[in-house]
Design a protein around this motif. Structure first.
Motif, PDB file in Angstrom:
ATOM      1  N   LEU A 218      56.928  21.602  15.457  1.00  0.00           N
ATOM      2  CA  LEU A 218      56.908  22.526  14.324  1.00  0.00           C
ATOM      3  C   LEU A 218      58.192  23.350  14.319  1.00  0.00           C
ATOM      4  O   LEU A 218      58.587  23.910  15.341  1.00  0.00           O
ATOM      5  N   VAL A 219      58.832  23.410  13.161  1.00  0.00           N
ATOM      6  CA  VAL A 219      60.020  24.254  12.998  1.00  0.00           C
ATOM      7  C   VAL A 219      59.714  25.288  11.922  1.00  0.00           C
ATOM      8  O   VAL A 219      59.331  24.941  10.802  1.00  0.00           O
ATOM      9  N   ALA A 220      59.869  26.561  12.283  1.00  0.00           N
ATOM     10  CA  ALA A 220      59.646  27.647  11.330  1.00  0.00           C
ATOM     11  C   ALA A 220      60.970  28.028  10.683  1.00  0.00           C
ATOM     12  O   ALA A 220      61.975  28.235  11.367  1.00  0.00           O
ATOM     13  N   LEU A 221      60.962  28.114   9.346  1.00  0.00           N
ATOM     14  CA  LEU A 221      62.165  28.441   8.586  1.00  0.00           C
ATOM     15  C   LEU A 221      61.941  29.718   7.783  1.00  0.00           C
ATOM     16  O   LEU A 221      60.950  29.849   7.067  1.00  0.00           O
ATOM     17  N   SER A 222      62.867  30.644   7.912  1.00  0.00           N
ATOM     18  CA  SER A 222      62.872  31.846   7.086  1.00  0.00           C
ATOM     19  C   SER A 222      64.043  31.723   6.121  1.00  0.00           C
ATOM     20  O   SER A 222      65.188  31.966   6.487  1.00  0.00           O
ATOM     21  N   VAL A 223      63.744  31.309   4.895  1.00  0.00           N
ATOM     22  CA  VAL A 223      64.769  31.106   3.872  1.00  0.00           C
ATOM     23  C   VAL A 223      64.771  32.342   2.973  1.00  0.00           C
ATOM     24  O   VAL A 223      63.743  32.714   2.415  1.00  0.00           O
ATOM     25  N   SER A 224      65.925  32.956   2.820  1.00  0.00           N
ATOM     26  CA  SER A 224      66.020  34.234   2.127  1.00  0.00           C
ATOM     27  C   SER A 224      66.433  34.074   0.671  1.00  0.00           C
ATOM     28  O   SER A 224      67.456  33.449   0.371  1.00  0.00           O
ATOM     29  N   HIS A 238      73.600  26.984  -1.664  1.00  0.00           N
ATOM     30  CA  HIS A 238      72.645  27.476  -0.660  1.00  0.00           C
ATOM     31  C   HIS A 238      71.347  26.674  -0.726  1.00  0.00           C
ATOM     32  O   HIS A 238      70.803  26.252   0.303  1.00  0.00           O
ATOM     33  N   PHE A 239      70.859  26.439  -1.925  1.00  0.00           N
ATOM     34  CA  PHE A 239      69.623  25.679  -2.095  1.00  0.00           C
ATOM     35  C   PHE A 239      69.795  24.247  -1.596  1.00  0.00           C
ATOM     36  O   PHE A 239      68.911  23.696  -0.924  1.00  0.00           O
ATOM     37  N   GLU A 240      70.944  23.634  -1.890  1.00  0.00           N
ATOM     38  CA  GLU A 240      71.203  22.252  -1.460  1.00  0.00           C
ATOM     39  C   GLU A 240      71.247  22.145   0.059  1.00  0.00           C
ATOM     40  O   GLU A 240      70.768  21.164   0.637  1.00  0.00           O
ATOM     41  N   VAL A 241      71.835  23.158   0.704  1.00  0.00           N
ATOM     42  CA  VAL A 241      71.896  23.140   2.166  1.00  0.00           C
ATOM     43  C   VAL A 241      70.502  23.154   2.762  1.00  0.00           C
ATOM     44  O   VAL A 241      70.198  22.419   3.709  1.00  0.00           O
ATOM     45  N   TRP A 242      69.622  23.979   2.194  1.00  0.00           N
ATOM     46  CA  TRP A 242      68.263  24.030   2.723  1.00  0.00           C
ATOM     47  C   TRP A 242      67.496  22.736   2.465  1.00  0.00           C
ATOM     48  O   TRP A 242      66.658  22.332   3.274  1.00  0.00           O
ATOM     49  N   LYS A 243      67.791  22.074   1.391  1.00  0.00           N
ATOM     50  CA  LYS A 243      67.198  20.749   1.163  1.00  0.00           C
ATOM     51  C   LYS A 243      67.614  19.790   2.265  1.00  0.00           C
ATOM     52  O   LYS A 243      66.792  19.021   2.792  1.00  0.00           O
ATOM     53  N   LYS A 244      68.894  19.824   2.634  1.00  0.00           N
ATOM     54  CA  LYS A 244      69.382  18.948   3.709  1.00  0.00           C
ATOM     55  C   LYS A 244      68.723  19.292   5.041  1.00  0.00           C
ATOM     56  O   LYS A 244      68.353  18.406   5.814  1.00  0.00           O
ATOM     57  N   GLN A 276      61.380  29.606  -1.558  1.00  0.00           N
ATOM     58  CA  GLN A 276      60.602  28.716  -0.695  1.00  0.00           C
ATOM     59  C   GLN A 276      59.623  27.860  -1.499  1.00  0.00           C
ATOM     60  O   GLN A 276      59.417  26.686  -1.190  1.00  0.00           O
ATOM     61  N   SER A 277      59.058  28.428  -2.536  1.00  0.00           N
ATOM     62  CA  SER A 277      58.184  27.632  -3.418  1.00  0.00           C
ATOM     63  C   SER A 277      58.990  26.551  -4.126  1.00  0.00           C
ATOM     64  O   SER A 277      58.515  25.416  -4.318  1.00  0.00           O
ATOM     65  N   ALA A 278      60.217  26.882  -4.523  1.00  0.00           N
ATOM     66  CA  ALA A 278      61.084  25.898  -5.177  1.00  0.00           C
ATOM     67  C   ALA A 278      61.417  24.749  -4.229  1.00  0.00           C
ATOM     68  O   ALA A 278      61.490  23.577  -4.648  1.00  0.00           O
ATOM     69  N   LEU A 279      61.598  25.054  -2.955  1.00  0.00           N
ATOM     70  CA  LEU A 279      61.876  23.997  -1.975  1.00  0.00           C
ATOM     71  C   LEU A 279      60.663  23.091  -1.786  1.00  0.00           C
ATOM     72  O   LEU A 279      60.795  21.866  -1.695  1.00  0.00           O
ATOM     73  N   VAL A 280      59.488  23.684  -1.725  1.00  0.00           N
ATOM     74  CA  VAL A 280      58.268  22.873  -1.612  1.00  0.00           C
ATOM     75  C   VAL A 280      58.144  21.938  -2.814  1.00  0.00           C
ATOM     76  O   VAL A 280      57.841  20.748  -2.675  1.00  0.00           O
ATOM     77  N   LYS A 281      58.394  22.476  -3.981  1.00  0.00           N
ATOM     78  CA  LYS A 281      58.332  21.666  -5.199  1.00  0.00           C
ATOM     79  C   LYS A 281      59.375  20.557  -5.183  1.00  0.00           C
ATOM     80  O   LYS A 281      59.121  19.422  -5.614  1.00  0.00           O
ATOM     81  N   GLU A 282      60.575  20.863  -4.679  1.00  0.00           N
ATOM     82  CA  GLU A 282      61.657  19.886  -4.609  1.00  0.00           C
ATOM     83  C   GLU A 282      61.261  18.682  -3.758  1.00  0.00           C
ATOM     84  O   GLU A 282      61.688  17.552  -4.011  1.00  0.00           O
ATOM     85  N   THR A 368      75.187  20.285   8.705  1.00  0.00           N
ATOM     86  CA  THR A 368      73.828  20.723   9.027  1.00  0.00           C
ATOM     87  C   THR A 368      73.115  19.748   9.954  1.00  0.00           C
ATOM     88  O   THR A 368      72.375  20.153  10.844  1.00  0.00           O
ATOM     89  N   GLU A 369      73.338  18.447   9.757  1.00  0.00           N
ATOM     90  CA  GLU A 369      72.654  17.452  10.590  1.00  0.00           C
ATOM     91  C   GLU A 369      73.077  17.580  12.049  1.00  0.00           C
ATOM     92  O   GLU A 369      72.242  17.611  12.952  1.00  0.00           O
ATOM     93  N   LYS A 370      74.389  17.694  12.279  1.00  0.00           N
ATOM     94  CA  LYS A 370      74.893  17.845  13.649  1.00  0.00           C
ATOM     95  C   LYS A 370      74.400  19.150  14.257  1.00  0.00           C
ATOM     96  O   LYS A 370      73.999  19.206  15.433  1.00  0.00           O
ATOM     97  N   TRP A 371      74.445  20.215  13.479  1.00  0.00           N
ATOM     98  CA  TRP A 371      74.007  21.527  13.956  1.00  0.00           C
ATOM     99  C   TRP A 371      72.529  21.512  14.339  1.00  0.00           C
ATOM    100  O   TRP A 371      72.149  21.964  15.429  1.00  0.00           O
TER     101      TRP A 371
END
Length: 409
Positions: A218-224, A238-244, A276-282, A368-371
């Protein structure tokens, strides 16, 4: 029976503020269980519902409103007339003038990041004019962009009786650059490091409610939502990075994702539920993504975060919830507060393992993938360092209240 007023409270819709105030009240009670505490908040109607266990009085922060500023001017001429214009203002002012100590809370409100420190200084000035003690507790201070802002804070800070700062960068800034005497300033830690977890049974029920599978990572994310305004980063990028990030966690690392909206302000620009709701929808409501949708307090959110194998947080106190629970945690930041806290805990390891990434770097080029894969593979190393450092930081968090208690002797 000592009396305290806690000011600088923007409201418990920000669970970081909730964590700060709850632990401050609990810390005061260790000094004197009979202490009378008043909390002056922007959202007193909401906070009183979440603060039932705090045994404190909640008053609306009228000092920062346009009407409140007008009434304050009137009160200098006639307090009786001011009371007719706004009894709530007079009630708050009376609380400040009748207390023993006013504690300025708020974490990082005395900086140039948000543009409203002048308003937060009003009740402190009222207290000092009435001959009351003022304490700045557990802050990240500055850096101020203008000398005028610095002088505005120093006017009150130099008359205060105690200043505690939660990370060494602020300590150096306050003492060396702003010139506040070192005998007034103490390096402590954020009081949220001692925020209590709910009982394990309750955490288990929360996990079950949100469909968290204990057999999978489980990974917890706090997206602001607010980080765009505060940092100036591009919203679409910013939104695209969180999608990745979410895609890598789900598909490459096989993890569940727990989205934690740690700030849920009335203002849309600062309500994490929106992004965060937008990411879930995405992700077309992928059931591997769990959005914490309930109206939970800071302790309950910490309980959920404590279940994670890794925390990545844009919200400072979501990150502290992970760190203080011993969970490997990385922060995405835009100010001194994140940099100071992470470096105080991890030292050179913070750079080595990239435990702090600026939101601008993240948006503008960090792989982001390497990080993520680096963070994932170094979880044991991060957790080991945390386990060694946590007793120190919990002790430093409690030091805030030891210093406060000494003022009453």
């Amino acid at each position: 029976m000592p009396k305290f007023v806690i000011s600088g409270v923007s409201g418990f819709r920000n669970r970081g503020v909730n964590a700060l105030v709850a632990t401050t009240v609990e810390g005061i009670k260790t000094i004197d269980p009979a202490a009378k505490i008043t909390i002056i908040s922007d959202t007193s109607d909401y906070d009183v519902l979440h603060g039932k266990k705090l045994t404190a009085r909640f008053l609306q922060d009228v000092f920062r409103t346009r009407r409140g500023k007008l009434v304050r001017k009137v009160s200098l001429v006639s307090k009786k007339l001011a009371n007719r214009l706004s009894s709530s203002f007079i009630e708050a002012m009376d609380a400040v003038e009748d207390t023993d100590i006013v504690i300025a809370s708020g974490g990082d409100i005395f900086s140039s990041d948000y543009g409203d420190q002048k308003d937060f200084l009003i009740p402190l000035k009222i207290a000092q004019k009435a001959g009351k003690k003022v304490v700045f507790m557990g802050h990240s201070i500055g850096p101020f962009k203008t000398r005028q802002e610095a002088d505005m804070w120093l006017e009150v800070a130099n008359k205060s009786v105690l200043i505690t700062v939660r990370e060494s960068l602020s300590y150096q800034y306050v003492c060396q650059q702003l010139g506040v005497p070192e005998n007034k300033v103490f390096l402590t830690a954020d009081s949220a490091f001692v925020l209590a977890l709910p009982e394990q049974a309750q955490i288990g029920r929360l996990a079950s409610f949100y469909g968290i599978d204990s057999g999978k990572p489980l990974v917890a994310l706090s997206v602001s939502q607010g980080i765009i305004k505060f940092s100036g980063a591009d919203a679409a990028s910013h939104f695209e990075v969180w999608k990745k990030i979410i895609s890598t966690l789900l598909n490459d690392l096989g993890a569940q994702v727990l989205l934690v909206p740690h700030v849920q302000e009335r203002a849309a620009f600062n309500d994490d539920r929106i992004i965060q709701s937008a990411l879930v929808k995405e992700f077309d409501y992928d059931d591997r993504i769990k959005l914490v949708s309930g109206d939970h307090n800071a302790s309950e959110l910490k309980g959920l975060i404590s279940l994670a194998d890794l925390v990545i947080a844009e919200r400072m106190h979501a990150g502290i919830a992970g760190l203080s629970s011993g969970v490997p945690t990385a922060l995405i930041g835009y100010s001194v507060k994140a940099r100071g806290v992470i470096h105080d805990i991890f030292g050179e390891m913070a750079e080595e393992l990239e435990l702090l990434v600026s939101v601008q770097d993240l948006v503008n080029g960090t792989s982001t993938e390497k990080w993520l894969k680096g963070l994932w593979s170094n979880r044991a190393k991060i957790a080991f360092r945390l386990s060694a450092e946590l007793p120190k930081f919990r002790s430093l968090a409690r030091k805030n209240f030891e210093l406060l208690g000494a003022l009453l002797k």
